[in-house]
Design a protein around this motif. Structure first.
Motif, PDB file in Angstrom:
ATOM      1  N   PHE A 146       0.783  -1.293   0.006  1.00 39.82           N
ATOM      2  CA  PHE A 146      -0.053   0.001  -0.094  1.00 39.82           C
ATOM      3  C   PHE A 146       0.806   1.384  -0.009  1.00 39.82           C
ATOM      4  CE2 PHE A 146      -3.240  -2.977   1.402  1.00 39.82           C
ATOM      5  CZ  PHE A 146      -4.134  -2.761   0.576  1.00 39.82           C
ATOM      6  N   LEU A 147       2.068   1.138   0.547  1.00 38.26           N
ATOM      7  CA  LEU A 147       3.048   2.452   0.374  1.00 38.26           C
ATOM      8  C   LEU A 147       3.602   2.555  -0.870  1.00 38.26           C
ATOM      9  CD1 LEU A 147       4.630   4.515   1.815  1.00 38.26           C
ATOM     10  CD2 LEU A 147       6.435   2.586   2.117  1.00 38.26           C
ATOM     11  N   GLY A 148       3.754   1.387  -1.682  1.00 34.22           N
ATOM     12  CA  GLY A 148       3.971   1.555  -2.784  1.00 34.22           C
ATOM     13  C   GLY A 148       3.088   2.043  -4.087  1.00 34.22           C
ATOM     14  N   ILE A 149       1.770   1.366  -3.396  1.00 34.08           N
ATOM     15  CA  ILE A 149       0.588   1.925  -4.546  1.00 34.08           C
ATOM     16  C   ILE A 149       0.444   3.619  -4.161  1.00 34.08           C
ATOM     17  CG2 ILE A 149      -2.051   1.833  -4.728  1.00 34.08           C
ATOM     18  CD1 ILE A 149      -1.869  -1.349  -4.116  1.00 34.08           C
ATOM     19  N   GLY A 150       0.738   3.986  -2.946  1.00 30.73           N
ATOM     20  CA  GLY A 150       0.351   5.550  -2.753  1.00 30.73           C
ATOM     21  C   GLY A 150       1.354   6.255  -3.734  1.00 30.73           C
ATOM     22  N   MET A 151       2.500   5.814  -3.690  1.00 26.43           N
ATOM     23  CA  MET A 151       3.614   6.337  -4.637  1.00 26.43           C
ATOM     24  C   MET A 151       3.299   6.515  -5.965  1.00 26.43           C
ATOM     25  SD  MET A 151       6.859   5.608  -2.257  1.00 26.43           S
ATOM     26  CE  MET A 151       7.273   6.236  -0.751  1.00 26.43           C
ATOM     27  N   LEU A 152       2.860   5.260  -6.424  1.00 26.74           N
ATOM     28  CA  LEU A 152       2.430   5.475  -7.886  1.00 26.74           C
ATOM     29  C   LEU A 152       1.575   6.308  -8.598  1.00 26.74           C
ATOM     30  CD1 LEU A 152       1.682   1.499  -8.689  1.00 26.74           C
ATOM     31  CD2 LEU A 152       3.712   2.704  -9.403  1.00 26.74           C
ATOM     32  N   TYR A 153       0.716   6.862  -7.257  1.00 26.85           N
ATOM     33  CA  TYR A 153      -0.159   7.977  -7.981  1.00 26.85           C
ATOM     34  C   TYR A 153       0.473   9.350  -7.834  1.00 26.85           C
ATOM     35  CZ  TYR A 153      -4.255   4.918  -8.151  1.00 26.85           C
ATOM     36  OH  TYR A 153      -5.009   3.881  -8.439  1.00 26.85           O
ATOM     37  N   THR A 154       1.717   9.530  -7.630  1.00 30.73           N
ATOM     38  CA  THR A 154       2.502  10.845  -7.658  1.00 30.73           C
ATOM     39  C   THR A 154       3.113  11.120  -8.949  1.00 30.73           C
ATOM     40  OG1 THR A 154       4.831   9.928  -6.909  1.00 30.73           O
ATOM     41  CG2 THR A 154       3.235  10.340  -4.991  1.00 30.73           C
ATOM     42  N   GLN A 155       3.409  12.367  -9.104  1.00 30.96           N
ATOM     43  CA  GLN A 155       4.186  12.569 -10.301  1.00 30.96           C
ATOM     44  C   GLN A 155       5.603  12.887 -10.140  1.00 30.96           C
ATOM     45  OE1 GLN A 155       1.213  15.504 -11.732  1.00 30.96           O
ATOM     46  NE2 GLN A 155       0.364  14.017 -13.082  1.00 30.96           N
ATOM     47  N   ARG A 156       6.173  12.439  -9.222  1.00 29.07           N
ATOM     48  CA  ARG A 156       7.673  12.893  -8.886  1.00 29.07           C
ATOM     49  C   ARG A 156       8.476  11.793  -9.121  1.00 29.07           C
ATOM     50  NH1 ARG A 156       4.868  14.667  -4.147  1.00 29.07           N
ATOM     51  NH2 ARG A 156       4.878  16.950  -4.127  1.00 29.07           N
ATOM     52  N   LEU A 188       8.027   7.798  -7.741  1.00 27.19           N
ATOM     53  CA  LEU A 188       7.770   6.923  -8.620  1.00 27.19           C
ATOM     54  C   LEU A 188       8.761   5.639  -8.617  1.00 27.19           C
ATOM     55  CD1 LEU A 188       6.062   8.939 -11.371  1.00 27.19           C
ATOM     56  CD2 LEU A 188       4.831   7.229 -10.045  1.00 27.19           C
ATOM     57  N   GLY A 189       9.999   6.073  -8.848  1.00 22.25           N
ATOM     58  CA  GLY A 189      11.036   5.079  -8.744  1.00 22.25           C
ATOM     59  C   GLY A 189      11.104   4.044  -7.431  1.00 22.25           C
ATOM     60  N   LEU A 190      10.933   5.037  -6.418  1.00 21.75           N
ATOM     61  CA  LEU A 190      10.787   4.432  -5.035  1.00 21.75           C
ATOM     62  C   LEU A 190       9.679   3.421  -4.915  1.00 21.75           C
ATOM     63  CD1 LEU A 190      12.082   3.896  -2.277  1.00 21.75           C
ATOM     64  CD2 LEU A 190      10.943   5.770  -1.590  1.00 21.75           C
ATOM     65  N   ALA A 191       8.564   3.662  -5.534  1.00 20.83           N
ATOM     66  CA  ALA A 191       7.324   2.969  -5.686  1.00 20.83           C
ATOM     67  C   ALA A 191       7.839   1.499  -6.442  1.00 20.83           C
ATOM     68  CB  ALA A 191       6.318   3.539  -6.409  1.00 20.83           C
ATOM     69  N   ILE A 192       8.538   1.711  -7.480  1.00 23.70           N
ATOM     70  CA  ILE A 192       8.837   0.197  -8.288  1.00 23.70           C
ATOM     71  C   ILE A 192       9.672  -0.591  -7.336  1.00 23.70           C
ATOM     72  CG2 ILE A 192      10.039  -0.460 -10.314  1.00 23.70           C
ATOM     73  CD1 ILE A 192       9.087   1.772 -11.662  1.00 23.70           C
ATOM     74  N   VAL A 193      10.669   0.088  -6.663  1.00 21.33           N
ATOM     75  CA  VAL A 193      11.563  -0.589  -5.710  1.00 21.33           C
ATOM     76  C   VAL A 193      10.941  -1.304  -4.746  1.00 21.33           C
ATOM     77  CG1 VAL A 193      13.630  -0.518  -4.077  1.00 21.33           C
ATOM     78  CG2 VAL A 193      13.589   0.890  -6.285  1.00 21.33           C
ATOM     79  N   ILE A 194       9.903  -0.564  -4.127  1.00 22.80           N
ATOM     80  CA  ILE A 194       9.127  -1.093  -2.879  1.00 22.80           C
ATOM     81  C   ILE A 194       8.490  -2.300  -3.327  1.00 22.80           C
ATOM     82  CG2 ILE A 194       7.187  -0.541  -1.330  1.00 22.80           C
ATOM     83  CD1 ILE A 194       8.342   2.269  -1.022  1.00 22.80           C
ATOM     84  N   LEU A 195       7.572  -2.156  -4.551  1.00 18.84           N
ATOM     85  CA  LEU A 195       6.859  -3.378  -5.171  1.00 18.84           C
ATOM     86  C   LEU A 195       8.022  -4.413  -5.279  1.00 18.84           C
ATOM     87  CD1 LEU A 195       4.626  -1.695  -7.559  1.00 18.84           C
ATOM     88  CD2 LEU A 195       4.127  -2.426  -5.316  1.00 18.84           C
ATOM     89  N   LEU A 196       9.080  -4.305  -5.703  1.00 16.31           N
ATOM     90  CA  LEU A 196      10.027  -5.494  -6.046  1.00 16.31           C
ATOM     91  C   LEU A 196      10.494  -6.068  -4.701  1.00 16.31           C
ATOM     92  CD1 LEU A 196      12.174  -7.080  -7.637  1.00 16.31           C
ATOM     93  CD2 LEU A 196      13.593  -4.927  -7.302  1.00 16.31           C
ATOM     94  N   VAL A 197      10.575  -5.260  -3.539  1.00 20.01           N
ATOM     95  CA  VAL A 197      10.826  -5.838  -2.313  1.00 20.01           C
ATOM     96  C   VAL A 197       9.751  -6.620  -1.883  1.00 20.01           C
ATOM     97  CG1 VAL A 197      11.376  -5.268   0.180  1.00 20.01           C
ATOM     98  CG2 VAL A 197      12.438  -3.969  -1.730  1.00 20.01           C
ATOM     99  N   ALA A 198       8.447  -6.225  -2.005  1.00 18.78           N
ATOM    100  CA  ALA A 198       7.445  -6.793  -1.695  1.00 18.78           C
ATOM    101  C   ALA A 198       7.066  -8.218  -2.176  1.00 18.78           C
ATOM    102  CB  ALA A 198       5.967  -5.817  -1.910  1.00 18.78           C
ATOM    103  N   GLU A 245      -2.063  -9.245  -5.329  1.00 20.11           N
ATOM    104  CA  GLU A 245      -2.299  -9.130  -6.764  1.00 20.11           C
ATOM    105  C   GLU A 245      -3.395  -8.576  -7.074  1.00 20.11           C
ATOM    106  OE1 GLU A 245      -3.267 -13.368  -8.380  1.00 20.11           O
ATOM    107  OE2 GLU A 245      -2.649 -13.943  -6.180  1.00 20.11           O
ATOM    108  N   ASN A 246      -4.567  -8.617  -6.396  1.00 18.95           N
ATOM    109  CA  ASN A 246      -5.912  -8.058  -6.677  1.00 18.95           C
ATOM    110  C   ASN A 246      -5.818  -6.480  -6.664  1.00 18.95           C
ATOM    111  OD1 ASN A 246      -7.118 -10.474  -6.864  1.00 18.95           O
ATOM    112  ND2 ASN A 246      -8.342 -10.643  -4.714  1.00 18.95           N
ATOM    113  N   ALA A 247      -4.928  -6.070  -5.414  1.00 17.29           N
ATOM    114  CA  ALA A 247      -4.833  -4.465  -5.390  1.00 17.29           C
ATOM    115  C   ALA A 247      -4.220  -3.965  -6.585  1.00 17.29           C
ATOM    116  CB  ALA A 247      -4.213  -4.128  -4.105  1.00 17.29           C
ATOM    117  N   LEU A 248      -3.065  -4.722  -7.092  1.00 13.18           N
ATOM    118  CA  LEU A 248      -2.452  -4.342  -8.302  1.00 13.18           C
ATOM    119  C   LEU A 248      -3.048  -4.174  -9.647  1.00 13.18           C
ATOM    120  CD1 LEU A 248       1.491  -5.551  -7.133  1.00 13.18           C
ATOM    121  CD2 LEU A 248       0.589  -2.975  -7.265  1.00 13.18           C
TER     122      LEU A 248
END
Length: 216
Positions: free
Chosen positions: A14-24, A28-38, A71-74
């Motif tokens: 959910f932290l990564g999802i929140g970051m996906l909705y930003t425009q920085r 956005l790069g950190l969101a991808i890293v967080i999803l990878l860790v998850a 998977e459902n959330a993503l």
């Protein structure tokens, strides 16, 4: 410990999802890293449980629930962000509800999705739903698909000099989308054996459930 890892995965999701909705770029790069860790943590919880000899029914069910949330959330988020059609999350959600509902019926007889008391009745259903080969293939396909879709989102919402060139290459895009659709096909294919394995339980009485549980 394994259950804590599963809970941590959901929090990271959910932290990564929140970051996906930003425009920085950096978020956005950190969101991808967080999803990878998850996703990497998905393999860790099972390894920890096996090494500590703490594979419990709750752990197996919680692990599956964690996978389902991720998977459902993503799929829903990527549809909301416009990178895939709404049919994809609807397909995955429908499959998930049906499969988990049928697994809950089998659980009444003490049958778990995986492990010694697996509900799988035939070698082919064990291979499709519980084999390390198939689980590794499915897990890798999901990981690549979600990272690819997250990359598509990132390149649409901000300028990424490093990966922008990659996401306009026809071969790369073709490979990425093929992986996405392969993941959806595997999602359905791995759900069908659960329907077959759980079908006999649907007509059982409470006495039959109790007798099967005692015999295990």
């Amino acid at each position: 410990m394994a259950n804590a890892i599963t809970a941590g995965r959901i929090a990271l999701l959910f932290l990564g999802i929140g970051m996906l909705y930003t425009q920085r770029v950096w978020t956005l790069g950190l969101a991808i890293v967080i999803l990878l860790v998850a996703f990497v943590a998905d393999a860790l919880d099972g390894i920890v449980a096996r090494r500590r000899g703490r594979e419990t029914v709750f752990g197996a069910v919680f692990d599956i629930a964690g996978d389902r949330v991720v998977e459902n959330a993503l799929w829903v988020v990527f549809a909301d962000l416009g990178v895939i059609g709404v049919w994809a999350p609807l397909l995955v959600l429908t499959r998930g509800f049906l499969v988990d509902g049928l697994r809950s019926v089998a659980l009444q007889a003490g049958r778990t999705p995986f492990g010694e008391r697996s509900m799988a009745r035939t070698p082919i259903t064990r291979f499709l739903t519980a084999s390390r080969c198939m689980r590794a293939l499915y897990g890798t396909a999901k990981l690549v698909s979600f990272l690819f879709l997250a990359g598509v989102v990132a390149t649409r919402r901000a300028e990424f000099p490093i990966i922008d060139r990659l996401f306009v290459e026809p071969v790369f895009l073709l490979a990425g989308w093929l992986c996405v659709y392969l993941t959806l096909v595997l999602t359905v294919a791995r759900g069908l054996p659960v329907v077959v394995d759980a079908w006999p339980y649907l007509g059982w009485t409470r006495e039959e459930f109790a007798r099967d549980r005692r015999s295990g």
